[in-house]
Scaffold this active site. Sequence first.
Site, short mmCIF file in Angstrom:
data_model
loop_
_atom_site.label_atom_id
_atom_site.label_comp_id
_atom_site.label_asym_id
_atom_site.label_seq_id
_atom_site.Cartn_x
_atom_site.Cartn_y
_atom_site.Cartn_z
N GLU A 74 -2.90 1.01 -0.64
CA GLU A 74 -3.57 0.23 -1.68
C GLU A 74 -4.97 0.75 -1.96
O GLU A 74 -5.42 0.77 -3.10
CB GLU A 74 -3.63 -1.26 -1.33
CG GLU A 74 -4.24 -2.07 -2.45
CD GLU A 74 -3.79 -3.51 -2.52
OE1 GLU A 74 -4.24 -4.20 -3.44
OE2 GLU A 74 -3.00 -3.95 -1.66
N SER A 103 7.19 6.69 12.56
CA SER A 103 5.96 6.20 13.18
C SER A 103 4.95 7.32 13.38
O SER A 103 5.29 8.50 13.31
CB SER A 103 6.28 5.54 14.52
OG SER A 103 6.84 6.49 15.41
#
Length: 150
Positions: A74, A103
């Site tokens: 974002e 991960s």
Amino acid sequence: MSYRSLTENPMPIWKKPFDLSLLNASNHGTAARHLGIEIIEMGDDFVRGRVPVDHRTKQPFGLLHGGVSVVLAESLGSVGAYYASPEGHSAVGLDINANHLRSARSGWVTGQARPVHLGRSTQVWHIDLVNEADELICVSRLTMAILAPR
């Protein structure tokens, strides 16, 4: 990177001047600064940044917290949307999604945001995050509202 930009031969999309050192300095006192997020490059049609995988950003199992991946995505899309919008306009997030594919346990995670749609009132950004081995760990899509000056 498999994702294509808006055009095969990108033209600069920025409508506001930017300075990376000032941009990073403006994060003082923000979540991005607390997490160690840095904007490291702005090309003609992309924004690139990174976050460390350390004590601030890991979850209890020693992996990069998925929420931190979303904060990085974002942050990158928001920076892109702001600088790709007309002078005086601002950009705020409407919707974000993220698919966590792999991960990361250490090092840096680097993200790159590119526009999918640059409209008058909305923008859509695609963000890929990779680990230090250049393996894709997260893909995200961010929709931004472009707000005219009040």
